[in-house]
Design a protein around this motif. Structure first.
Motif, PDB file in Angstrom:
ATOM      1  N   GLU A  35       1.006  -1.158  -0.079  1.00 29.75           N
ATOM      2  CA  GLU A  35       0.002  -0.043  -0.024  1.00 29.75           C
ATOM      3  C   GLU A  35       0.874   1.196   0.055  1.00 29.75           C
ATOM      4  O   GLU A  35       1.921   1.267   0.557  1.00 29.75           O
ATOM      5  CB  GLU A  35      -0.643   0.022   1.175  1.00 29.75           C
ATOM      6  CG  GLU A  35      -1.726   1.192   1.417  1.00 29.75           C
ATOM      7  CD  GLU A  35      -2.654   1.768   0.194  1.00 29.75           C
ATOM      8  OE1 GLU A  35      -3.370   1.012  -0.167  1.00 29.75           O
ATOM      9  OE2 GLU A  35      -2.484   2.760  -0.406  1.00 29.75           O
ATOM     10  N   TYR A  36       0.469   2.094  -0.926  1.00 37.00           N
ATOM     11  CA  TYR A  36       1.397   3.317  -1.060  1.00 37.00           C
ATOM     12  C   TYR A  36       0.930   4.340   0.073  1.00 37.00           C
ATOM     13  O   TYR A  36       2.042   5.204   0.729  1.00 37.00           O
ATOM     14  CB  TYR A  36       1.218   4.050  -2.207  1.00 37.00           C
ATOM     15  CG  TYR A  36       2.118   4.977  -2.911  1.00 37.00           C
ATOM     16  CD1 TYR A  36       3.335   4.419  -3.364  1.00 37.00           C
ATOM     17  CD2 TYR A  36       1.759   6.045  -3.076  1.00 37.00           C
ATOM     18  CE1 TYR A  36       4.155   5.290  -3.822  1.00 37.00           C
ATOM     19  CE2 TYR A  36       2.867   7.278  -3.434  1.00 37.00           C
ATOM     20  CZ  TYR A  36       3.983   6.653  -3.949  1.00 37.00           C
ATOM     21  OH  TYR A  36       4.979   7.483  -4.380  1.00 37.00           O
ATOM     22  N   ASP A  37      -0.222   4.457   0.584  1.00 36.26           N
ATOM     23  CA  ASP A  37      -0.384   5.568   1.657  1.00 36.26           C
ATOM     24  C   ASP A  37       0.041   4.900   3.004  1.00 36.26           C
ATOM     25  O   ASP A  37      -0.672   3.904   3.428  1.00 36.26           O
ATOM     26  CB  ASP A  37      -2.031   5.692   1.416  1.00 36.26           C
ATOM     27  CG  ASP A  37      -2.621   6.749   2.575  1.00 36.26           C
ATOM     28  OD1 ASP A  37      -2.901   7.724   1.959  1.00 36.26           O
ATOM     29  OD2 ASP A  37      -2.797   6.239   3.806  1.00 36.26           O
ATOM     30  N   LEU A  95      -2.953   4.245   5.334  1.00 31.46           N
ATOM     31  CA  LEU A  95      -3.923   3.005   5.269  1.00 31.46           C
ATOM     32  C   LEU A  95      -2.789   1.660   5.284  1.00 31.46           C
ATOM     33  O   LEU A  95      -3.229   0.698   6.171  1.00 31.46           O
ATOM     34  CB  LEU A  95      -4.127   2.979   3.720  1.00 31.46           C
ATOM     35  CG  LEU A  95      -5.258   4.001   3.283  1.00 31.46           C
ATOM     36  CD1 LEU A  95      -5.500   3.815   1.819  1.00 31.46           C
ATOM     37  CD2 LEU A  95      -6.511   3.798   4.205  1.00 31.46           C
ATOM     38  N   ALA A 124       4.767   0.662   0.016  1.00 30.31           N
ATOM     39  CA  ALA A 124       5.617   0.941  -0.962  1.00 30.31           C
ATOM     40  C   ALA A 124       4.993   1.030  -2.350  1.00 30.31           C
ATOM     41  O   ALA A 124       3.833   0.973  -2.473  1.00 30.31           O
ATOM     42  CB  ALA A 124       6.572  -0.537  -1.182  1.00 30.31           C
ATOM     43  N   ASP A 125       5.722   1.509  -3.417  1.00 28.31           N
ATOM     44  CA  ASP A 125       5.195   1.570  -4.755  1.00 28.31           C
ATOM     45  C   ASP A 125       5.101   0.114  -5.354  1.00 28.31           C
ATOM     46  O   ASP A 125       5.913  -0.364  -5.797  1.00 28.31           O
ATOM     47  CB  ASP A 125       5.904   2.444  -5.452  1.00 28.31           C
ATOM     48  CG  ASP A 125       5.369   2.595  -7.010  1.00 28.31           C
ATOM     49  OD1 ASP A 125       4.313   1.985  -7.269  1.00 28.31           O
ATOM     50  OD2 ASP A 125       6.045   3.346  -7.658  1.00 28.31           O
ATOM     51  N   ALA A 126       3.668  -0.379  -5.275  1.00 32.82           N
ATOM     52  CA  ALA A 126       3.450  -1.936  -5.864  1.00 32.82           C
ATOM     53  C   ALA A 126       4.022  -1.999  -7.300  1.00 32.82           C
ATOM     54  O   ALA A 126       4.044  -3.172  -7.750  1.00 32.82           O
ATOM     55  CB  ALA A 126       2.066  -2.255  -5.710  1.00 32.82           C
ATOM     56  N   CYS A 151      -5.559  -6.659  -7.045  1.00 31.73           N
ATOM     57  CA  CYS A 151      -7.040  -6.640  -6.851  1.00 31.73           C
ATOM     58  C   CYS A 151      -6.911  -4.759  -6.588  1.00 31.73           C
ATOM     59  O   CYS A 151      -6.160  -4.138  -5.846  1.00 31.73           O
ATOM     60  CB  CYS A 151      -7.456  -7.287  -5.421  1.00 31.73           C
ATOM     61  SG  CYS A 151      -7.486  -8.681  -5.767  1.00 31.73           S
ATOM     62  N   GLY A 152      -7.981  -4.062  -7.070  1.00 35.39           N
ATOM     63  CA  GLY A 152      -7.876  -2.837  -7.138  1.00 35.39           C
ATOM     64  C   GLY A 152      -6.676  -2.057  -7.916  1.00 35.39           C
ATOM     65  O   GLY A 152      -6.415  -1.024  -7.401  1.00 35.39           O
ATOM     66  N   ASN A 206      -7.400   1.071 -12.368  1.00 30.25           N
ATOM     67  CA  ASN A 206      -6.876   2.260 -11.880  1.00 30.25           C
ATOM     68  C   ASN A 206      -5.635   2.750 -12.773  1.00 30.25           C
ATOM     69  O   ASN A 206      -4.972   3.779 -12.685  1.00 30.25           O
ATOM     70  CB  ASN A 206      -6.321   2.464 -10.543  1.00 30.25           C
ATOM     71  CG  ASN A 206      -7.680   2.281  -9.464  1.00 30.25           C
ATOM     72  OD1 ASN A 206      -8.484   3.327  -9.319  1.00 30.25           O
ATOM     73  ND2 ASN A 206      -7.949   1.092  -9.299  1.00 30.25           N
ATOM     74  N   PHE A 213      -0.771   4.534 -11.299  1.00 32.67           N
ATOM     75  CA  PHE A 213      -2.203   5.006 -10.941  1.00 32.67           C
ATOM     76  C   PHE A 213      -2.637   6.424 -11.489  1.00 32.67           C
ATOM     77  O   PHE A 213      -1.814   7.343 -11.344  1.00 32.67           O
ATOM     78  CB  PHE A 213      -2.370   4.821  -9.290  1.00 32.67           C
ATOM     79  CG  PHE A 213      -2.885   3.560  -8.773  1.00 32.67           C
ATOM     80  CD1 PHE A 213      -2.153   2.474  -9.074  1.00 32.67           C
ATOM     81  CD2 PHE A 213      -4.015   3.762  -8.275  1.00 32.67           C
ATOM     82  CE1 PHE A 213      -2.755   1.253  -8.663  1.00 32.67           C
ATOM     83  CE2 PHE A 213      -4.441   2.450  -7.358  1.00 32.67           C
ATOM     84  CZ  PHE A 213      -3.774   1.281  -7.815  1.00 32.67           C
TER      85      PHE A 213
HETATM   86  C1  LIG Z   1      -8.758   1.101  -5.617  1.00 28.40           C
HETATM   87  S1  LIG Z   1      -8.054   0.968  -4.094  1.00 28.40           S
HETATM   88  C2  LIG Z   1      -8.017  -0.747  -3.815  1.00 28.40           C
HETATM   89  C3  LIG Z   1      -7.895  -1.226  -2.204  1.00 28.40           C
HETATM   90  C4  LIG Z   1      -7.970  -2.786  -2.233  1.00 28.40           C
HETATM   91  N1  LIG Z   1      -6.667  -3.328  -2.887  1.00 28.40           N
HETATM   92  C5  LIG Z   1      -9.211  -3.444  -3.055  1.00 28.40           C
HETATM   93  O1  LIG Z   1      -9.132  -3.968  -3.918  1.00 28.40           O
HETATM   94  O2  LIG Z   1     -10.237  -3.113  -2.099  1.00 28.40           O
HETATM   95  C6  LIG Z   1      -6.452   1.507  -4.509  1.00 28.40           C
HETATM   96  C7  LIG Z   1      -5.546   1.603  -3.589  1.00 28.40           C
HETATM   97  O3  LIG Z   1      -4.098   1.435  -4.071  1.00 28.40           O
HETATM   98  C8  LIG Z   1      -3.279   2.255  -3.488  1.00 28.40           C
HETATM   99  N2  LIG Z   1      -2.185   2.796  -4.288  1.00 28.40           N
HETATM  100  C9  LIG Z   1      -2.276   3.650  -5.311  1.00 28.40           C
HETATM  101  N3  LIG Z   1      -1.188   3.647  -5.919  1.00 28.40           N
HETATM  102  C10 LIG Z   1      -0.263   2.621  -5.329  1.00 28.40           C
HETATM  103  C11 LIG Z   1       0.752   2.053  -5.684  1.00 28.40           C
HETATM  104  N4  LIG Z   1       1.610   2.552  -6.747  1.00 28.40           N
HETATM  105  N5  LIG Z   1       1.328   1.237  -4.969  1.00 28.40           N
HETATM  106  C12 LIG Z   1       0.754   0.834  -4.084  1.00 28.40           C
HETATM  107  N6  LIG Z   1      -0.542   1.212  -3.715  1.00 28.40           N
HETATM  108  C13 LIG Z   1      -1.136   2.196  -4.422  1.00 28.40           C
HETATM  109  C14 LIG Z   1      -4.119   3.527  -3.094  1.00 28.40           C
HETATM  110  O4  LIG Z   1      -3.636   4.282  -1.791  1.00 28.40           O
HETATM  111  C15 LIG Z   1      -5.309   2.603  -2.533  1.00 28.40           C
HETATM  112  O5  LIG Z   1      -5.545   2.508  -1.084  1.00 28.40           O
END
Ligand SMILES: C[S@@+](CC[C@H](N)C(=O)[O-])C[C@H]1O[C@@H](n2cnc3c(N)ncnc32)[C@H](O)[C@@H]1O
Length: 137
Positions: free
Chosen positions: A2-4, A7, A27-29, A47-48, A52, A135
């Motif tokens: 998770e980037y935030d 969270l 970290a940056d996924a 997922c998620g 995006n 993203f």
């Molecule tokens: C659409 S939500 C998905 C949350 C969860 N994975 C789900 O499926 O319910 C996107 C999440 O990805 C995080 N995020 C955005 N860019 C990211 C990145 N580069 N690396 C890791 N997390 C990131 C955001 O902070 C947010 O919490």
């Protein structure tokens, strides 16, 4: 992953005391280097993510999954199906990357979807200098 930071901290609190081997990383996924000590994996969740990032980044990320997966690993992914529905293309990109579809669940067009794909190819070495997606929404 998770980037935030806020969270990520909430996720750490949520898994406290769990019997499962879970670790939250802030970290940056998209940065391949952060997976260096976790590959090859048996289970990968995207997922998620696919809803995006750009279509090109979805394709590049799927093409890179053989670098994260061990033999027979499963990938669970999600994507909305708003027009233009990208899921047929996503499922085809998984086939190209040597994944077999285990299931694809969706209540119908214009809704959500969840897919599970199993890796049937040969694991690939991790390119630790890649950045697979950005993203955008
Ligand atoms: C659409 S939500 C998905 C949350 C969860 N994975 C789900 O499926 O319910 C996107 C999440 O990805 C995080 N995020 C955005 N860019 C990211 C990145 N580069 N690396 C890791 N997390 C990131 C955001 O902070 C947010 O919490």
């Amino acid at each position: 992953m998770e980037y935030d930071a806020g969270l990520a901290e909430r996720a750490r609190e949520a898994i406290e005391g769990s019997q499962a081997r879970l670790q939250v990383r802030c970290a940056d996924a998209a940065a391949s280097s952060i997976y260096a000590d976790t590959v090859p994996a048996d289970l990968v969740l995207t997922c998620g993510v696919f809803g995006n990032i750009s279509d090109q980044d979805v394709r590049a990320t799927i093409a890179a999954l053989p670098q994260l997966c061990g033999p027979g690993a499963q990938v669970i992914w999600t994507r909305h199906r708003r027009e233009p529905d990208l899921t047929p293309q996503i499922r085809s990109w998984f086939r190209t990357a040597e994944f077999e579809e285990v299931c694809f669940v969706s209540p119908g067009n214009d809704s959500w979807s969840v897919g599970v794909h199993e890796f049937a190819g040969t694991p690939q070495p991790l390119d630790a200098n890649a950045h697979w997606f950005t993203f955008v929404r």
